[in-house]
Design a protein around this motif. Sequence first.
Motif, PDB file in Angstrom:
ATOM      1  N   VAL A  88       0.745  -1.139   0.031  1.00 38.92           N
ATOM      2  CA  VAL A  88       0.039   0.003  -0.116  1.00 38.92           C
ATOM      3  C   VAL A  88       1.017   1.352   0.081  1.00 38.92           C
ATOM      4  N   LEU A  89       1.949   1.211   0.598  1.00 38.44           N
ATOM      5  CA  LEU A  89       2.911   2.326   0.710  1.00 38.44           C
ATOM      6  C   LEU A  89       3.358   2.665  -0.687  1.00 38.44           C
ATOM      7  N   GLU A  90       4.025   1.477  -1.067  1.00 41.24           N
ATOM      8  CA  GLU A  90       4.535   1.852  -2.454  1.00 41.24           C
ATOM      9  C   GLU A  90       3.436   2.258  -3.569  1.00 41.24           C
ATOM     10  N   LEU A  91       2.117   1.906  -3.322  1.00 38.90           N
ATOM     11  CA  LEU A  91       1.133   2.346  -4.185  1.00 38.90           C
ATOM     12  C   LEU A  91       0.968   3.840  -3.959  1.00 38.90           C
ATOM     13  N   VAL A  92       0.898   4.341  -2.784  1.00 41.10           N
ATOM     14  CA  VAL A  92       0.847   5.497  -2.439  1.00 41.10           C
ATOM     15  C   VAL A  92       2.018   6.631  -2.985  1.00 41.10           C
ATOM     16  N   ARG A  93       3.286   5.688  -2.988  1.00 40.83           N
ATOM     17  CA  ARG A  93       4.252   6.544  -3.353  1.00 40.83           C
ATOM     18  C   ARG A  93       4.267   6.870  -4.857  1.00 40.83           C
ATOM     19  N   TYR A  94       3.754   5.937  -5.663  1.00 43.31           N
ATOM     20  CA  TYR A  94       3.577   6.023  -7.171  1.00 43.31           C
ATOM     21  C   TYR A  94       2.437   6.922  -7.486  1.00 43.31           C
ATOM     22  N   LEU A  95       1.387   7.095  -6.867  1.00 47.09           N
ATOM     23  CA  LEU A  95       0.186   7.811  -6.958  1.00 47.09           C
ATOM     24  C   LEU A  95       0.281   9.173  -6.520  1.00 47.09           C
ATOM     25  N   SER A  96      -0.622  10.085  -6.937  1.00 48.30           N
ATOM     26  CA  SER A  96      -0.538  11.501  -6.322  1.00 48.30           C
ATOM     27  C   SER A  96      -2.042  11.892  -6.410  1.00 48.30           C
TER      28      SER A  96
ATOM     29  N   TRP B 273      -5.874  12.605  -5.333  1.00 48.66           N
ATOM     30  CA  TRP B 273      -6.985  11.964  -4.805  1.00 48.66           C
ATOM     31  C   TRP B 273      -6.454  10.637  -4.872  1.00 48.66           C
ATOM     32  N   GLN B 274      -5.975  10.096  -5.803  1.00 51.19           N
ATOM     33  CA  GLN B 274      -5.627   8.740  -5.887  1.00 51.19           C
ATOM     34  C   GLN B 274      -4.794   8.044  -4.945  1.00 51.19           C
ATOM     35  N   ALA B 275      -3.832   8.766  -4.435  1.00 53.47           N
ATOM     36  CA  ALA B 275      -2.841   8.566  -3.373  1.00 53.47           C
ATOM     37  C   ALA B 275      -3.545   8.561  -1.830  1.00 53.47           C
ATOM     38  N   ALA B 276      -4.798   9.420  -1.849  1.00 52.29           N
ATOM     39  CA  ALA B 276      -5.471   9.618  -0.727  1.00 52.29           C
ATOM     40  C   ALA B 276      -6.299   8.268  -0.588  1.00 52.29           C
ATOM     41  N   ILE B 277      -6.789   7.737  -1.726  1.00 57.93           N
ATOM     42  CA  ILE B 277      -7.566   6.712  -1.650  1.00 57.93           C
ATOM     43  C   ILE B 277      -6.909   5.480  -1.150  1.00 57.93           C
ATOM     44  N   ALA B 278      -5.443   5.348  -1.982  1.00 55.40           N
ATOM     45  CA  ALA B 278      -4.689   4.040  -1.645  1.00 55.40           C
ATOM     46  C   ALA B 278      -4.416   4.193  -0.142  1.00 55.40           C
ATOM     47  N   ALA B 279      -4.215   5.266   0.253  1.00 56.15           N
ATOM     48  CA  ALA B 279      -3.646   5.354   1.837  1.00 56.15           C
ATOM     49  C   ALA B 279      -4.594   4.854   2.783  1.00 56.15           C
ATOM     50  N   ALA B 280      -6.058   5.247   2.362  1.00 55.67           N
ATOM     51  CA  ALA B 280      -7.302   4.944   2.853  1.00 55.67           C
ATOM     52  C   ALA B 280      -7.615   3.260   2.963  1.00 55.67           C
ATOM     53  N   LEU B 281      -6.897   2.738   1.932  1.00 54.37           N
ATOM     54  CA  LEU B 281      -7.076   1.318   1.836  1.00 54.37           C
ATOM     55  C   LEU B 281      -6.240   0.585   3.160  1.00 54.37           C
ATOM     56  N   LEU B 282      -5.150   1.261   3.616  1.00 54.49           N
ATOM     57  CA  LEU B 282      -4.335   0.417   4.634  1.00 54.49           C
ATOM     58  C   LEU B 282      -5.153   0.124   5.906  1.00 54.49           C
ATOM     59  N   PRO B 283      -5.960   1.020   6.203  1.00 52.33           N
ATOM     60  CA  PRO B 283      -6.778   0.597   7.647  1.00 52.33           C
ATOM     61  C   PRO B 283      -7.701  -0.684   7.327  1.00 52.33           C
ATOM     62  N   VAL B 284      -7.774  -0.876   5.995  1.00 56.32           N
ATOM     63  CA  VAL B 284      -8.791  -2.024   5.543  1.00 56.32           C
ATOM     64  C   VAL B 284      -7.970  -3.017   5.200  1.00 56.32           C
ATOM     65  N   THR B 285      -6.716  -2.911   4.695  1.00 60.52           N
ATOM     66  CA  THR B 285      -6.074  -4.128   4.129  1.00 60.52           C
ATOM     67  C   THR B 285      -5.508  -4.967   5.410  1.00 60.52           C
ATOM     68  N   ILE B 286      -5.108  -4.132   6.475  1.00 61.06           N
ATOM     69  CA  ILE B 286      -4.273  -4.956   7.462  1.00 61.06           C
ATOM     70  C   ILE B 286      -5.422  -5.692   8.300  1.00 61.06           C
ATOM     71  N   PRO B 287      -6.604  -5.228   8.786  1.00 66.54           N
ATOM     72  CA  PRO B 287      -7.364  -6.273   9.570  1.00 66.54           C
ATOM     73  C   PRO B 287      -8.028  -7.443   8.370  1.00 66.54           C
ATOM     74  N   PHE B 288      -8.144  -7.157   7.270  1.00 64.26           N
ATOM     75  CA  PHE B 288      -8.457  -8.219   6.500  1.00 64.26           C
ATOM     76  C   PHE B 288      -7.740  -9.316   6.307  1.00 64.26           C
TER      77      PHE B 288
END
Length: 300
Positions: A106-114, A116-131
Amino acid sequence: MSPGRNTFADLTDERFRTAVLVGLVSIPFTVVLSWESAPTTVSGTAAFGAGLLVGFHYADRSAPNGDVGLLEGIRYGKRPAASRRAGIVAGVVGSVPAVLWATISVLELVRYLSGWQAAIAAALLPVTIPFAVGLFALSGAIGAVVGDWLAVRGDRARDRARSRARQNPDGDASGWWRWIAAYVLFAPAAVLSVFVFGPDNGAGFAISVLALLALVPFSVVAIVALFEDAVTLHEVGRDWVPNYWAYVGAPLGVYVLVSQGATFLESANPSGDGVYGFVVALWLSSVVYLTGRRRRVGTP
């Protein structure tokens, strides 16, 4: 409490220290099994194995609400039996590699995006980890259910063995060895028939294919018979006390090793390779067992 809080409480509970340790031991196995496929896919095999071990270990521990299943616990707010809880603990602890890989991805994805796309990718982290943690917890819980079942099965087999020994104190307390002997004769015949009867030999080849298809369910019957017979002799304890977990566990361990090794080597059919290894290992284990049985007990 919520399932998450219950699990966190179990992680710090002294009763589940063994489950935590087994979960920690599973981490390097998860890393090895997932090295080629991560972070796209992470193997849950080690978490399942950890759950199986702790489920077997905690099978005789009572729970506050009795033997409560996982789904019932979630639906009605009851706490599952100790063995299931231990499996969840082992799975959660063993999920560390999956959490790290998911976080890095997820962090690598945030790094390569910019933007609102980066914001959406960062928002995935709290979902991805519990999953990821939840999937590993589920793998551990399923393994614990299997381990608990094996422990109960072993207890019942020992009870039946004691009963048969009391009813027939001087005779052979078990007739399960006949199924093992039949497997020892049938397995090589089924495998060799494929080489003897080629595709050009219609009827013979059809029989050989049917024999191979029958070999897998017969292997299941044989390993159950091996377990039952060894448990009976172990409980009777007359002239031989075989270690039934060694005779039964070796073929299962070979299956896991071969299938995982085949996966690592990118085999076209890892599960099939594992089955081949299991059949061969079970045949060898059966031969060794029957040889020892004949030398110590007198039959077959």
